[in-house]
Scaffold this motif. Structure first.
Motif, mmCIF file in Angstrom:
data_model
loop_
_atom_site.group_PDB
_atom_site.id
_atom_site.type_symbol
_atom_site.label_atom_id
_atom_site.label_comp_id
_atom_site.label_asym_id
_atom_site.label_seq_id
_atom_site.Cartn_x
_atom_site.Cartn_y
_atom_site.Cartn_z
ATOM 1 N N LEU A 16 0.845 -1.179 0.000
ATOM 2 C CA LEU A 16 0.000 0.000 0.000
ATOM 3 C C LEU A 16 0.888 1.240 0.000
ATOM 4 O O LEU A 16 1.938 1.253 0.656
ATOM 5 N N PRO A 17 0.492 2.262 -0.727
ATOM 6 C CA PRO A 17 1.320 3.479 -0.707
ATOM 7 C C PRO A 17 1.325 4.099 0.685
ATOM 8 O O PRO A 17 0.284 4.257 1.313
ATOM 9 N N VAL A 18 2.519 4.395 1.163
ATOM 10 C CA VAL A 18 2.668 4.977 2.488
ATOM 11 C C VAL A 18 2.968 6.456 2.311
ATOM 12 O O VAL A 18 3.898 6.832 1.607
ATOM 13 N N GLN A 19 2.165 7.276 2.935
ATOM 14 C CA GLN A 19 2.392 8.713 2.843
ATOM 15 C C GLN A 19 3.238 9.136 4.038
ATOM 16 O O GLN A 19 2.830 9.003 5.178
ATOM 17 N N GLU A 20 4.453 9.591 3.723
ATOM 18 C CA GLU A 20 5.358 10.012 4.781
ATOM 19 C C GLU A 20 5.280 11.523 4.932
ATOM 20 O O GLU A 20 5.052 12.240 3.972
ATOM 21 N N ASP A 21 5.475 11.964 6.170
ATOM 22 C CA ASP A 21 5.503 13.396 6.409
ATOM 23 C C ASP A 21 6.798 13.964 5.838
ATOM 24 O O ASP A 21 7.881 13.470 6.130
ATOM 25 N N VAL A 22 6.676 14.998 5.033
ATOM 26 C CA VAL A 22 7.841 15.627 4.436
ATOM 27 C C VAL A 22 8.157 16.878 5.226
ATOM 28 O O VAL A 22 7.317 17.749 5.380
ATOM 29 N N VAL A 23 9.372 16.927 5.743
ATOM 30 C CA VAL A 23 9.809 18.072 6.520
ATOM 31 C C VAL A 23 10.887 18.786 5.715
ATOM 32 O O VAL A 23 11.915 18.197 5.394
ATOM 33 N N GLU A 24 10.621 20.031 5.374
ATOM 34 C CA GLU A 24 11.613 20.789 4.618
ATOM 35 C C GLU A 24 12.548 21.486 5.596
ATOM 36 O O GLU A 24 12.120 22.112 6.550
ATOM 37 N N ILE A 25 13.833 21.329 5.342
ATOM 38 C CA ILE A 25 14.845 21.932 6.196
ATOM 39 C C ILE A 25 15.506 23.052 5.406
ATOM 40 O O ILE A 25 15.985 22.834 4.293
ATOM 41 N N ALA A 26 15.510 24.231 5.996
ATOM 42 C CA ALA A 26 16.125 25.367 5.329
ATOM 43 C C ALA A 26 17.636 25.209 5.327
ATOM 44 O O ALA A 26 18.223 24.661 6.250
ATOM 45 N N ALA A 27 18.260 25.701 4.282
ATOM 46 C CA ALA A 27 19.721 25.654 4.199
ATOM 47 C C ALA A 27 20.303 26.567 5.265
ATOM 48 O O ALA A 27 19.736 27.607 5.587
ATOM 49 N N PRO A 28 21.431 26.179 5.851
ATOM 50 C CA PRO A 28 22.033 27.027 6.882
ATOM 51 C C PRO A 28 22.477 28.363 6.298
ATOM 52 O O PRO A 28 22.901 28.443 5.152
ATOM 53 N N THR A 29 22.356 29.378 7.113
ATOM 54 C CA THR A 29 22.779 30.699 6.690
ATOM 55 C C THR A 29 24.301 30.757 6.720
ATOM 56 O O THR A 29 24.913 30.398 7.714
ATOM 57 N N PRO A 30 24.919 31.196 5.621
ATOM 58 C CA PRO A 30 26.381 31.266 5.629
ATOM 59 C C PRO A 30 26.878 32.320 6.604
ATOM 60 O O PRO A 30 26.206 33.322 6.854
ATOM 61 N N ILE A 31 28.040 32.072 7.163
ATOM 62 C CA ILE A 31 28.631 33.009 8.113
ATOM 63 C C ILE A 31 29.218 34.175 7.336
ATOM 64 O O ILE A 31 29.992 33.983 6.397
ATOM 65 N N ALA A 32 28.831 35.371 7.731
ATOM 66 C CA ALA A 32 29.322 36.559 7.039
ATOM 67 C C ALA A 32 30.745 36.864 7.487
ATOM 68 O O ALA A 32 31.067 36.810 8.664
ATOM 69 N N ARG A 33 31.577 37.152 6.526
ATOM 70 C CA ARG A 33 32.940 37.557 6.838
ATOM 71 C C ARG A 33 33.000 39.070 6.836
ATOM 72 O O ARG A 33 32.324 39.712 6.036
ATOM 73 N N PRO A 34 33.802 39.639 7.723
ATOM 74 C CA PRO A 34 33.923 41.096 7.710
ATOM 75 C C PRO A 34 34.553 41.553 6.400
ATOM 76 O O PRO A 34 35.360 40.856 5.796
ATOM 77 N N ALA A 35 34.137 42.736 5.977
ATOM 78 C CA ALA A 35 34.675 43.284 4.735
ATOM 79 C C ALA A 35 36.166 43.546 4.891
ATOM 80 O O ALA A 35 36.632 43.967 5.951
#
Length: 67
Positions: A16-35
């Protein structure tokens, strides 16, 4: 005399088709380097330049006395 055994109907197991919960994970925010400072040279500073800069900073903060 052979005994008659009742035959049960064959039931096929179906997946039987099993419907799984899909959890979207946001990509990590890159660390900003000082100018990078505009006047900063591309080559690394000399040991003498680094020591002078360290002494000036320490004097400015009052960590060492003037000599």
């Amino acid at each position: 005399m052979p005994v008659a055994v009742p035959v049960e109907p064959v039931v096929e197991a179906r997946a039987l088709p099993v419907q799984e919960d899909v959890v979207e994970i946001a990509a990590p925010t890159p660390i900003a380097r000082p100018a990078r400072a505009v006047a900063e040279p591309a080559s690394p500073p000399t040991i003498e330049a680094l020591l002078t800069r360290l002494e000036k900073g320490a004097l400015r903060r009052g960590l060492i006395g003037s000599h």
